[in-house]
Scaffold this active site. Sequence first.
Site, PDB file in Angstrom:
ATOM      1  N   ASP A  32      -2.401  -7.513  -5.675  1.00 13.68           N
ATOM      2  CA  ASP A  32      -3.714  -6.970  -4.911  1.00 13.68           C
ATOM      3  C   ASP A  32      -2.854  -8.214  -3.197  1.00 13.68           C
ATOM      4  OD1 ASP A  32      -5.798  -7.591  -3.344  1.00 13.68           O
ATOM      5  OD2 ASP A  32      -7.017  -8.145  -5.356  1.00 13.68           O
ATOM      6  N   VAL A  33      -2.929  -7.762  -2.708  1.00 17.79           N
ATOM      7  CA  VAL A  33      -1.842  -8.687  -1.621  1.00 17.79           C
ATOM      8  C   VAL A  33      -3.232  -9.320  -0.975  1.00 17.79           C
ATOM      9  CG1 VAL A  33      -0.849  -6.674  -0.433  1.00 17.79           C
ATOM     10  CG2 VAL A  33      -3.318  -7.070   0.452  1.00 17.79           C
ATOM     11  N   GLY A  45       0.651  -1.556  -0.059  1.00 19.77           N
ATOM     12  CA  GLY A  45      -0.054   0.042  -0.110  1.00 19.77           C
ATOM     13  C   GLY A  45       1.298   1.094   0.016  1.00 19.77           C
ATOM     14  N   ALA A  46       1.931   1.437  -0.916  1.00 20.91           N
ATOM     15  CA  ALA A  46       2.641   2.056  -0.609  1.00 20.91           C
ATOM     16  C   ALA A  46       2.234   3.292  -1.945  1.00 20.91           C
ATOM     17  CB  ALA A  46       4.440   1.512  -1.711  1.00 20.91           C
ATOM     18  N   ASN A  96       0.661  -2.820   4.966  1.00 19.95           N
ATOM     19  CA  ASN A  96       0.496  -1.290   5.700  1.00 19.95           C
ATOM     20  C   ASN A  96      -1.238  -1.508   4.213  1.00 19.95           C
ATOM     21  OD1 ASN A  96       0.289   2.132   6.138  1.00 19.95           O
ATOM     22  ND2 ASN A  96       0.053   1.524   3.543  1.00 19.95           N
ATOM     23  N   ARG A 138      -0.077   6.015  -2.023  1.00 22.53           N
ATOM     24  CA  ARG A 138       0.017   7.095  -1.147  1.00 22.53           C
ATOM     25  C   ARG A 138      -0.354   6.787   0.524  1.00 22.53           C
ATOM     26  NH1 ARG A 138      -6.951   7.000  -2.556  1.00 22.53           N
ATOM     27  NH2 ARG A 138      -7.048   5.811  -0.477  1.00 22.53           N
ATOM     28  N   TYR A 175     -13.491  -3.752  10.255  1.00 23.16           N
ATOM     29  CA  TYR A 175     -12.395  -3.239   9.651  1.00 23.16           C
ATOM     30  C   TYR A 175     -11.665  -3.550  12.011  1.00 23.16           C
ATOM     31  CZ  TYR A 175      -8.725   0.375  10.191  1.00 23.16           C
ATOM     32  OH  TYR A 175      -7.794   0.889   9.835  1.00 23.16           O
ATOM     33  N   LYS A 217      -8.676  -5.201  12.367  1.00 22.17           N
ATOM     34  CA  LYS A 217      -7.542  -4.961  12.528  1.00 22.17           C
ATOM     35  C   LYS A 217      -6.959  -5.514  14.134  1.00 22.17           C
ATOM     36  CE  LYS A 217      -6.260  -2.130   9.616  1.00 22.17           C
ATOM     37  NZ  LYS A 217      -4.542  -1.494   8.243  1.00 22.17           N
ATOM     38  N   SER A 237      -4.417  -0.461  13.908  1.00 22.24           N
ATOM     39  CA  SER A 237      -5.852   0.749  14.383  1.00 22.24           C
ATOM     40  C   SER A 237      -5.794   0.743  15.305  1.00 22.24           C
ATOM     41  CB  SER A 237      -6.813   0.720  12.913  1.00 22.24           C
ATOM     42  OG  SER A 237      -7.702   1.467  13.798  1.00 22.24           O
ATOM     43  N   ILE A 281      -5.653   9.736  11.198  1.00 17.79           N
ATOM     44  CA  ILE A 281      -4.238   9.968  10.393  1.00 17.79           C
ATOM     45  C   ILE A 281      -4.870  11.471   9.463  1.00 17.79           C
ATOM     46  CG2 ILE A 281      -1.717  10.063   9.276  1.00 17.79           C
ATOM     47  CD1 ILE A 281      -2.250   9.164  12.257  1.00 17.79           C
TER      48      ILE A 281
END
Length: 249
Positions: free
Chosen positions: A65-66, A15-16, A92, A18, A157, A161, A144, A190
């Site tokens: 796609d992970v 996910g590098a 990430n 952005r 989510y 996490k 998270s 964030i």
Amino acid sequence: MIQLQLEGKTAVVTGATRGIGFEVARSLAKCGAKVACIGTNEEKLSKSVDQINSEGGSAKAYICDVSNAEKVKETAKLILTDFGKVDILVNNAGITRDMLMRRITDEQWNDVIGVNLNGTFYITRAFVESMRKSKWGRIVNISSISGLIGNPGQANYSASKAGVIGFTRTISKELANRNITVNAIAPGFIDTDMTAALSDVLIQGIKDRIPVGRIGKPEDIANAVLFFVSEEASFITGQIMAVDGGMIN
Ligand code: NAD
């Protein structure tokens, strides 16, 4: 930015493209690591990698796609052929599909678990052998605060996490005798594209609940990653560090 000497180290960041992942990849590259940047959007990833390289870093883009186990295996093979080894892994990549639990569809549930939790497992499994061989490694998983305290509208989510936290604690014990540390960061709020869609009123409400009085920046998370990957953090493993301006204290 924390300054480390990472020359000779290879890092993988998922996910590098952005946000947090980009800032993590950029910071690792600024410290001298070669960085394999994984993302799904070819055009955007290529722009991000170009930026890192134009700033003097060494980064390469890999489209993957992970959540796709086969694609992860193929991509890991490519990365290991290109770089020879992987020393640092930052899991990430993450998505949200927010909805009250009673309205979450199977698809929304599976998508989030697929990327956030399955993706973390697939990618880690693919690179851990390289770290075991080197008898040195650093894995940092981005969880998270939702995974620690829960958050209405984020059952999928939060579950993914929290799963990342259990995964982190368990594999830290499996890998400790090979000098591989595994830790997780639990970001608070964030400022990234992920949170950009929220209304100003909601953001102000969140800001009011952050004791340090500001929203977090991707750099705040990147600095925590740099700390965990440093040599000086070699006695720290299985830990979950909230980077949230004191929000969940
Ligand atoms: P973002 O949406 O800006 O970036 C997410 C990145 O993940 C993008 O580069 C995207 O391309 C990538 N990605 C998404 N699905 C993917 C897939 N299937 N395979 C590979 N890459 C994929 O989000 P962000 O705010 O930078 O979040 C980064 C991480 O931090 C996520 O895991 C997120 O859950 C976590 N986090 C963010 C916040 C926040 O407030 N922004 C808070 C807590 C945790």
